[in-house]
Design an enzyme around this catalytic site. Structure first.
Site, mmCIF file in Angstrom:
data_model
loop_
_atom_site.group_PDB
_atom_site.id
_atom_site.type_symbol
_atom_site.label_atom_id
_atom_site.label_comp_id
_atom_site.label_asym_id
_atom_site.label_seq_id
_atom_site.Cartn_x
_atom_site.Cartn_y
_atom_site.Cartn_z
ATOM 1 N N LYS A 108 0.863 -1.180 0.000
ATOM 2 C CA LYS A 108 0.000 0.000 0.000
ATOM 3 C C LYS A 108 0.893 1.221 0.000
ATOM 4 O O LYS A 108 2.022 1.185 0.503
ATOM 5 C CB LYS A 108 -0.876 0.023 1.259
ATOM 6 C CG LYS A 108 -2.140 0.836 1.104
ATOM 7 C CD LYS A 108 -3.178 0.050 0.328
ATOM 8 C CE LYS A 108 -4.533 0.690 0.314
ATOM 9 N NZ LYS A 108 -5.555 -0.275 -0.089
HETATM 10 N N1 GLU Z 1 -7.279 -0.036 -3.364
HETATM 11 C C1 GLU Z 1 -8.010 -1.212 -3.683
HETATM 12 C C2 GLU Z 1 -8.084 -2.140 -2.490
HETATM 13 O O1 GLU Z 1 -7.929 -1.732 -1.376
HETATM 14 C C3 GLU Z 1 -7.496 -1.893 -4.950
HETATM 15 C C4 GLU Z 1 -6.072 -2.337 -4.898
HETATM 16 C C5 GLU Z 1 -5.557 -2.874 -6.230
HETATM 17 O O2 GLU Z 1 -6.328 -3.004 -7.153
HETATM 18 O O3 GLU Z 1 -4.364 -3.142 -6.288
HETATM 19 O O4 GLU Z 1 -8.360 -3.303 -2.632
#
Ligand code: GLU
Length: 418
Positions: A108
Site C-alpha cells: 500500500k
Molecule cells: N485499493 C483497492 C483495495 O484496497 C485496490 C487495490 C488494487 O487493485 O491493487 O483493494
C-alpha cells in the site's frame, strides 16, 4: 517495524493475524515474519504550489509480502495517512490477494495531504514526484500500485507516464486502474462496487432476506459506495440512506441513486439533495436496515458505534471499517459481518485481470471480465462461509485464517533463504 505499541488499524490488523496464527498453530517465528513488512519506504514529497510557495508532504510505500507474487495495492491521498495506517492496509492486501487466489503479495502507498485542497496541476506534480521517489522499489513484476481513497484513473495515468519515461518505453503493467485508453480494463472502475453489491446480496440471502425489497444504508459515495448503491438499487434493494464526508441524506422509500449521482456531480456533495431529508451522518450507522455498507474509511464501527447497529448484515466496502472491539460486539449481537478482504476484493481481482491483459497486450471483453469476477467472488464467498461454519468462526476469522494459511504454505514451499 517500530517498537511502539500500534494503535488504530495496525493494531486491528495485527490482532486479526494473531488469531489466525493461533488457529493455524503457527510458530512464533512464522507469526513474526508474517507480521513484519518485507520493505518500507518513507519519502519526502516537496511540492511547488500554484502560488509559488513550497509544501513538503510525507509519502510512504509499504510492501508487506511478496511470497505469492509481486506486491499489489492502492495509493491513498488523505490527510490522516501515516506509516502505521499504510502498514495495516498493506497487510490486508496480502490477505485479500491470497483469499481471492490472485498471484500477488500485498502493498500500500500513501501521501499525507488533502487532495480536495489542491489543483489538478498540483496533484500531477505530487504524483510525479512521489512516483520518482518510490521508483526504485516498484515495477510490473515487483510492486503494482492502483487507485485507493483520494486517487483515481488520472493519478494512475501520471504514475504510468512517469515510470515509462524513466524506463524509456511504455510500461502498461506498472499500475492498474488506468484509463481505458491507456490499457485499463473494461469493468475495472465498477469492479469493487460490483463485488460489494454481489457479496451483499449473497449475505442477505444467507440470512433469509430477499435482496429485492430489502433496505440498505451506505456510508460513502465515492468509488466504492456510489457504484455499490447503484447496483443494489438496480437489484431492487431500497437504499434508504447515503452519507459522504460532508453530510448524509435519507429517504425511507429509497433514494434515487441516479438522481443523487447527478446531484453530486454538480454540487460536489450529497448535502442539499432534494430527493431525501438531511440526517446527521452519525445516524446512518444506527439505521434499521437489512444491510449496512461502510464504504468510506477505516475505524468507523467502534466500541461506541457498534452497539447501535441494527442491520442484519454489515458488508465492508471500505478497508478496516470495523475495529476489533466492534467485531466482538457485532458478533455477540448476531450481526453478520462480511469482512473487507472478501467484500471489497472485486477491485484487486479486476486489477489482476488488467495486469494480465497488459502482459498479453490483449483486451478482454466486458462480459469476460464480469463473468470471471463473479465466479471468483462467489467461490471466495462459498469457501469462507464453509470454513467459518466448519470451524465455528466469524467470516473475518475464517477469511484471514484461509489467506494466512495460503501465504504460509507458499512460504514453506519456497523456504527461508539463505
Ligand atoms: N485499493 C483497492 C483495495 O484496497 C485496490 C487495490 C488494487 O487493485 O491493487 O483493494
Amino acid at each position: 517495524m517500530s517498537t511502539t505499541t500500534p494503535e488504530g488499524p495496525l493494531k486491528d490488523a495485527l490482532a486479526q493475524l494473531a488469531r489466525a496464527a493461533e488457529h493455524l498453530d503457527l510458530s512464533a517465528g512464522t507469526h513474526k515474519m508474517l507480521a513484519t513488512p518485507r520493505r518500507e519506504l518513507q519519502v519526502a514529497v516537496p511540492l511547488r504550489r500554484d502560488d509559488g510557495s513550497v509544501a513538503v508532504y510525507s509519502g510512504f510505500r509499504v510492501q508487506h509480502n511478496f511470497t505469492r507474487g509481486p506486491a499489489k495495492g492502492g495509493l491513498r491521498y488523505a490527510p490522516q495517512v501515516d506509516l502505521d495506517e499504510v502498514r495495516a492496509l498493506a497487510m490486508w492486501m496480502t490477505w485479500k490477494c491470497a483469499l481471492l487466489d490472485v498471484p500477488y503479495g500485498g502493498a500500500k502507498g500513501g501521501v499525507a495531504f488533502d487532495p480536495r485542497e489542491h489543483s489538478d496541476a498540483e496533484l500531477e506534480r505530487i504524483t510525479r514526484r512521489y512516483t520518482s521517489e518510490i521508483l526504485p522499489i516498484i515495477g510490473p513484476e515487483v510492486d503494482v500500485p492502483a487507485p485507493d481513497v483520494g486517487t483515481n484513473e488520472q493519478t494512475m495515468a501520471w504514475i504510468m507516464d512517469t515510470y515509462s519515461v524513466a524506463m524509456g518505453h511504455t510500461v502498461p503493467g506498472i499500475v492498474t486502474g488506468k484509463p481505458l485508453s491507456l490499457g485499463g480494463s473494461l469493468g475495472r472502475s465498477m469492479a469493487t462496487s460490483s463485488g460489494v453489491a454481489h457479496v451483499a446480496q449473497l449475505a442477505l440471502r444467507s440470512r433469509g432476506i430477499e435482496p429485492h425489497g430489502a433496505t440498505a444504508a451506505v456510508q460513502g459515495f465515492g468509488k466504492v459506495g456510489r457504484g455499490a448503491a447503484l447496483i443494489l438499487a438496480h437489484a431492487g434493494v431500497k437504499v434508504v440512506a447515503i452519507s459522504d464526508i460532508d453530510g448524509a441524506v435519507a429517504n425511507p422509500d429509497g433514494l434515487s441513486i441516479t438522481a443523487l449521482g447527478h446531484y453530486v456531480d454538480e454540487h460536489g456533495s450529497v448535502v442539499g439533495f432534494p430527493g431525501g431529508d438531511a440526517i446527521d451522518p452519525s445516524e446512518l450507522l444506527a439505521m434499521e436496515v437489512d444491510a449496512l455498507i461502510p464504504a468510506a474509511v477505516e475505524g468507523v464501527l467502534t466500541k461506541d458505534t457498534a452497539p447501535t447497529v441494527c442491520a442484519s448484515v454489515v458488508v465492508e466496502g471500505a478497508n478496516g471499517p470495523t475495529t476489533e472491539a466492534a467485531d466482538t460486539i457485532l458478533a455477540d449481537a448476531g450481526v453478520l459481518v462480511v469482512p473487507d478482504i472478501l467484500a471489497n476484493a472485486g477491485g484487486v481481482v479486476v486489477s489482476y485481470f488488467e495486469w494480465v491483459q497488459a502482459h498479453q497486450a490483449y483486451a478482454w471483453s466486458e462480459h469476460d471480465v464480469e463473468d470471471r469476477l463473479r465466479e471468483r467472488m462467489e467461490k471466495a464467498w462459498v469457501d469462507v462461509t464453509t470454513y467459518a461454519a466448519a470451524h465455528g468462526m466469524s467470516l473475518r476469522e475464517a477469511a484471514t485464517a484461509m489467506a494466512v494459511r495460503r501465504v504460509f504454505e507458499a512460504h514453506m514451499l519456497r523456504g527461508l533463504y539463505p
